[in-house]
Scaffold this motif. Structure first.
Motif, short mmCIF file in Angstrom:
data_model
loop_
_atom_site.label_atom_id
_atom_site.label_comp_id
_atom_site.label_asym_id
_atom_site.label_seq_id
_atom_site.Cartn_x
_atom_site.Cartn_y
_atom_site.Cartn_z
N SER A 85 -17.96 78.22 -34.09
CA SER A 85 -17.97 78.91 -35.38
C SER A 85 -16.91 80.00 -35.33
N HIS A 86 -16.64 80.54 -36.48
CA HIS A 86 -15.72 81.67 -36.55
C HIS A 86 -16.29 82.66 -37.56
N ARG A 87 -15.76 83.86 -37.51
CA ARG A 87 -16.26 84.91 -38.39
C ARG A 87 -15.34 85.11 -39.60
N VAL A 88 -15.98 85.34 -40.71
CA VAL A 88 -15.29 85.73 -41.93
C VAL A 88 -15.91 87.07 -42.29
N GLY A 89 -15.20 88.14 -41.93
CA GLY A 89 -15.81 89.46 -42.03
C GLY A 89 -16.92 89.55 -40.99
N ARG A 90 -18.12 89.84 -41.44
CA ARG A 90 -19.25 89.89 -40.49
C ARG A 90 -20.10 88.62 -40.54
N ASP A 91 -19.72 87.69 -41.41
CA ASP A 91 -20.46 86.44 -41.55
C ASP A 91 -19.84 85.34 -40.71
#
Length: 135
Positions: A85-91
């Motif tokens: 997975s990767h982060r988009v902001g804190r999500d």
């Protein structure tokens, strides 16, 4: 085109499937023909179908729903790295291909486990038969 298309086999008319299969059979051999034939066979067999764009990114909730597991369990898999997975902001976001790859690995592991159990049962039965023959 939407990033995700779901088709439930129960709502596709049998006549439409026959027509699509006939059309696909008339195409030159290739990936498109194979895809359409696989689609019609799957739907005819009663399987639901989901088409996922390779650039699709899912939230953990969407991924957990697709995998039919709790979000808590999914987060454990994300933390352990079993599902990238990767982060988009804190999500977090999970790519469609990563989710498909995880599901394929999970199905292969389940098949291998089932085969090991089946083989163990067969060995046990053979041993019992051999002992019974000696008695």
């Amino acid at each position: 085109m939407p990033a995700l298309i779901e088709v439930r086999s129960s709502v596709v008319p049998a006549d439409d499937l026959k027509e699509l299969s006939s059309f696909a059979s008339g195409l030159n051999e290739g990936e498109l023909r194979d895809l359409l034939l696989a689609l019609t066979e799957s739907l005819s067999a009663g399987f639901d179908f989901t088409l996922l764009d390779s650039s699709t990114e899912l939230t953990p909730q969407q991924a957990a729903s697709r995998l039919k597991m709790s979000r808590t369990h999914l987060y454990k898999l994300l933390e352990s790295g079993e599902i990238p997975s990767h982060r988009v902001g804190r999500d977090r976001r999970i790519t469609g291909p990563d989710l498909v790859n995880f599901e394929r690995r999970r199905q292969a592991e389940r098949r291998a486990l089932a085969e090991r159990f089946a083989r163990a049962n067969q060995i046990e039965r053979e041993a019992i038969d051999e002992l019974a023959d000696e008695l």
